[in-house]
Design an enzyme around this catalytic site. Structure first.
Site, short mmCIF file in Angstrom:
data_model
loop_
_atom_site.label_atom_id
_atom_site.label_comp_id
_atom_site.label_asym_id
_atom_site.label_seq_id
_atom_site.Cartn_x
_atom_site.Cartn_y
_atom_site.Cartn_z
N ASP A 22 0.83 -1.21 0.00
CA ASP A 22 0.00 0.00 0.00
C ASP A 22 0.87 1.26 0.00
O ASP A 22 2.06 1.20 0.33
CB ASP A 22 -0.92 0.01 1.23
CG ASP A 22 -0.15 0.05 2.54
OD1 ASP A 22 0.84 -0.71 2.66
OD2 ASP A 22 -0.50 0.84 3.43
N ASP A 70 12.26 -1.29 4.01
CA ASP A 70 11.32 -0.18 4.17
C ASP A 70 11.86 0.92 5.08
O ASP A 70 11.20 1.33 6.02
CB ASP A 70 9.98 -0.72 4.72
CG ASP A 70 8.86 0.30 4.59
OD1 ASP A 70 8.99 1.23 3.79
OD2 ASP A 70 7.85 0.14 5.29
N GLU A 76 0.25 -1.05 5.68
CA GLU A 76 1.37 -0.58 6.52
C GLU A 76 1.18 0.89 6.86
O GLU A 76 1.44 1.33 7.98
CB GLU A 76 2.71 -0.78 5.79
CG GLU A 76 3.93 -0.67 6.69
CD GLU A 76 4.47 0.75 6.88
OE1 GLU A 76 5.31 0.95 7.77
OE2 GLU A 76 4.05 1.67 6.14
ZN LIG Z 1 7.00 2.22 3.88
#
Ligand SMILES: [Zn+2]
Length: 378
Positions: free
Chosen positions: A82, A167, A143
């Site tokens: 997402d 990430d 997330e």
């Molecule tokens: Zn992220």
């Protein structure tokens, strides 16, 4: 040491294709379908949990299992599908080796860069007949809406001994090894209304009570690993200055790398609201919610050592960093699977200036391949 070759053109094309698929958080249906197909076509077993029902997001988490061809520690990599808003109709372009949006949307390198890298990794492993143990690629939903997908994941499906989230910002090679615990504190302060002009002494101002309580609290930076903040304060009516306000709502948060310190801070906020309210004849109701657990890996933990060693061999930077916020890595650590968060190289995330340099995409692919190689050789 085997040579790692990455197909840069394929990697860039994959990334461009993924960012063009709209996937704002809660609207993951299309991207999930495409990713399910891509991982399946690469020969992985793709399992969906039931996160969609549990979280009311657009899709389930994807747990993609790559069967190893060698006995080694089972590991996992995770990225999220997402994005934040504005993430619709993204038109990526390449300017001076940076991939960026046209300036009207985010780019979505957070975290499509992570996903594109993982897809390239799998192809390289297969084409170049690499040796590897069992690897899980966990692609989460939600997330960006409070780690909702990772929190809802059916973790009986996770078999890795340790792993990595792809990430974090900063140059590829850097590794986030510490991140805080976070709690939110939801407070309702009740006073008593009265006419503010005629009989103010008959009232108890919830605003005054809450303000006195807040003034007594230790907020902001409490110590080097602990913070607290009042984020939201609502009470009264603009048009009713003649009424003693009888109700306010306050939402605060606290973060710390140490669970005990976090509890001290949240307990302090709670008891201060309760005691001050009661002192002035009012009442406070306080609810504490744990948002995510923290983690603290040591420099010599295997999950850190392996990534640092791999970055060193590739002559990448390899700083060990502390994060001020939460990511899916927090949640996976909370499940008891040591997880470090690798820098992806994206910049200005969550803004329309978001961009990523092509070198970072290639370097992250090499880094992940090197980690897999090293784990297989352990
Ligand atoms: Zn992220």
């Amino acid at each position: 040491m085997s040579i790692i070759k990455v197909n840069q053109e394929r990697l860039i094309n994959e990334f461009l294709e993924l960012v063009k698929v709209d996937s704002e958080t809660k609207e993951e249906a299309n991207i999930a379908k495409i990713l399910h197909q891509k991982f399946s076509e690469l020969g992985l077993e793709v399992i969906e949990d039931n996160a969609k029902n549990k979280t009311e997001h657009g899709a389930n988490n994807l747990i993609c299992n790559l069967k190893g061809n060698k006995h080694a520690d089972p590991i996992f990599f995770t990225a999220h599908m997402d994005t934040v808003t504005p993430g619709k109709n993204i038109k990526p372009k390449i300017v001076n080796e940076y991939i960026q949006s046209d300036g009207t949307t985010i780019l979505g390198a957070d975290d499509k860069a992570g996903i594109a890298v993982l897809l390239e990794v799998i192809q390289v492993l297969k084409e170049q007949n690499k040796e590897y143990g069992d690897i899980q690629f966990v692609i989460t939903v939600g997330e960006e809406s409070g780690l909702a997908g990772a929190k809802a994941i059916d973790h009986s499906l996770l078999h890795a001994s340790y792993g990595y989230a792809l990430d974090s910002d900063g140059p590829v090679g850097n590794i986030v090894i510490e991140a805080p615990y976070q709690s939110k504190i939801f407070t309702k302060v009740y006073g008593k209304s009265a006419h503010a002009g005629v009989a103010p002494e008959k009232g108890i101002s919830a605003i005054t009570v809450a303000a006195k309580a807040i003034a007594k609290m230790n907020l902001g930076r409490i110590d080097e690993e602990t913070t607290a903040n009042i984020g939201y304060f609502k009470g009264g009516k603009e048009t009713q200055t003649n009424v003693v306000c009888d109700y306010v709502e306050i939402v605060s948060e606290a973060r710390s790398l140490k669970k005990e310190k976090l509890m001290d801070v949240t307990n302090n906020i709670q008891t201060t609201f309760e005691q001050v309210a009661s002192k002035y004849g009012g009442r406070a109701e306080v609810e504490i919610k744990e948002m995510y657990p923290g983690f603290q890996h040591k420099k010599d933990d295997p999950v850190v050592q392996i990534a640092q060693h791999a970055a060193k061999k590739l002559e990448l930077p390899r700083q060990l960093l502390k994060s001020g916020g939460g990511s899916d890595a927090n949640i996976f650590n909370g499940y008891g699977i040591p997880t470090a968060n690798l820098a992806v190289g994206y910049e200005y995330i969550h803004t329309t200036k978001e961009r990523i340099h092509i070198d970072h995409l290639c370097n992250l692919t090499k880094l992940v391949l090197r980690i897999i190689d090293d784990v297989a050789a352990l």
